[in-house]
Design a protein around this motif. Structure first.
Motif, mmCIF file in Angstrom:
data_model
loop_
_atom_site.group_PDB
_atom_site.id
_atom_site.type_symbol
_atom_site.label_atom_id
_atom_site.label_comp_id
_atom_site.label_asym_id
_atom_site.label_seq_id
_atom_site.Cartn_x
_atom_site.Cartn_y
_atom_site.Cartn_z
ATOM 1 N N SER A 1 0.633 3.523 8.784
ATOM 2 C CA SER A 1 0.454 4.437 9.924
ATOM 3 C C SER A 1 0.611 3.671 11.220
ATOM 4 O O SER A 1 -0.013 2.630 11.411
ATOM 5 N N TYR B 1 -6.582 -2.651 9.389
ATOM 6 C CA TYR B 1 -7.147 -3.592 10.363
ATOM 7 C C TYR B 1 -7.737 -4.812 9.660
ATOM 8 O O TYR B 1 -7.625 -5.936 10.149
ATOM 9 N N SER C 1 -1.188 9.871 14.014
ATOM 10 C CA SER C 1 -1.863 9.267 12.868
ATOM 11 C C SER C 1 -2.717 8.114 13.349
ATOM 12 O O SER C 1 -2.464 7.527 14.393
ATOM 13 N N LEU C 2 -3.704 7.821 12.573
ATOM 14 C CA LEU C 2 -4.585 6.701 12.884
ATOM 15 C C LEU C 2 -4.441 5.651 11.797
ATOM 16 O O LEU C 2 -4.298 5.979 10.623
ATOM 17 N N ALA C 3 -4.479 4.399 12.198
ATOM 18 C CA ALA C 3 -4.448 3.320 11.212
ATOM 19 C C ALA C 3 -5.804 3.278 10.516
ATOM 20 O O ALA C 3 -6.847 3.529 11.124
ATOM 21 N N ASP C 4 -5.794 2.968 9.230
ATOM 22 C CA ASP C 4 -7.048 2.952 8.484
ATOM 23 C C ASP C 4 -7.743 1.594 8.586
ATOM 24 O O ASP C 4 -7.170 0.614 9.050
ATOM 25 N N LYS C 5 -9.004 1.549 8.160
ATOM 26 C CA LYS C 5 -9.786 0.314 8.239
ATOM 27 C C LYS C 5 -9.180 -0.786 7.382
ATOM 28 O O LYS C 5 -9.251 -1.956 7.732
ATOM 29 N N PHE C 6 -8.586 -0.396 6.246
ATOM 30 C CA PHE C 6 -7.975 -1.400 5.379
ATOM 31 C C PHE C 6 -6.845 -2.122 6.097
ATOM 32 O O PHE C 6 -6.646 -3.321 5.915
ATOM 33 N N HIS D 1 0.802 -1.232 0.000
ATOM 34 C CA HIS D 1 0.000 0.000 0.000
ATOM 35 C C HIS D 1 0.833 1.280 0.000
ATOM 36 O O HIS D 1 0.268 2.377 -0.030
ATOM 37 N N LYS E 1 2.135 2.916 2.199
ATOM 38 C CA LYS E 1 1.924 3.794 3.350
ATOM 39 C C LYS E 1 1.551 2.928 4.548
ATOM 40 O O LYS E 1 0.764 1.995 4.424
#
Length: 187
Positions: free
Chosen positions: A16, A60, A53-58, A12, A14
């Motif tokens: 976080s 998780y 930063s926050l981790a994205d749903k993808f 990806h 990227k």
């Protein structure tokens, strides 16, 4: 977990890490070193940007699919992993991310990152010697037109034209020589 983080970063471009920062993969363009006659290839480089930063749903979903667990448990495992990372920063002052580099804690919550140079070793330098071929033509684009380089050379060659003053000088020299010859021959 490190292997899954690296794989996600590669896929990806990227990654976080909440409370730590964001890793990104950027392309460094190829470049030429004329002095040393080397061509350096493009290379991907891992960059780190500090910040909340926050981790994205993808992410998780990716962790859940990788460990074959549900998303809530994936979020919980990842948060435990982040807590474990922060403990390592407290103990060692740094954390090594395999394939990515070393993240070092400087002061309270500031970090510095030194990327691995392993990826650059996969792309070797190339020795670039300039090749000059005489009397070889190629196509050159000038505006909208494509012209063969031999045609340009023929157009640019100056036609051997004798300058007007040279003709006048020759005529005057001949007239002068004729006048001198007439003077001495008529006596």
């Amino acid at each position: 977990m490190y292997g899954y983080l690296y794989k996600y970063l590669i896929l990806h471009r990227k990654l976080s890490l909440p409370g730590i920062g964001i890793f990104k993969i950027e392309q460094v363009p190829s470049r030429i070193d004329f002095v040393n006659k080397k061509l350096y290839p493009f290379s991907p480089v891992v960059r780190f940007t500090q910040g909340a930063s926050l981790a994205d749903k993808f992410f998780y979903r990716y962790i859940a699919a990788s460990f074959s667990i549900d998303e809530l448990e994936a979020i919980q495992r990842f948060n435990e992993f982040i807590f474990h990372l922060k403990e390592q920063f407290s103990l060692n002052g740094y954390v090594d991310f395999p394939g990515m580099g070393r993240l070092t804690r400087q002061f309270s919550n500031t970090y510095s990152f030194k990327p691995d140079s392993f990826v650059q070793s996969l792309y070797p330098d190339v020795h670039a010697e300039r090749v000059i071929r005489k009397n070889e033509g190629h196509t050159v684009k000038i505006g909208e037109d494509e012209v063969h380089s031999q045609d340009l050379l023929q157009k640019d060659e100056p036609k051997k034209k004798i300058a007007a003053w040279v003709i006048y000088a020759i005529v005057l020299t001949l007239l002068g020589a004729g006048a001198i010859a007439y003077y001495y021959l008529s006596k």
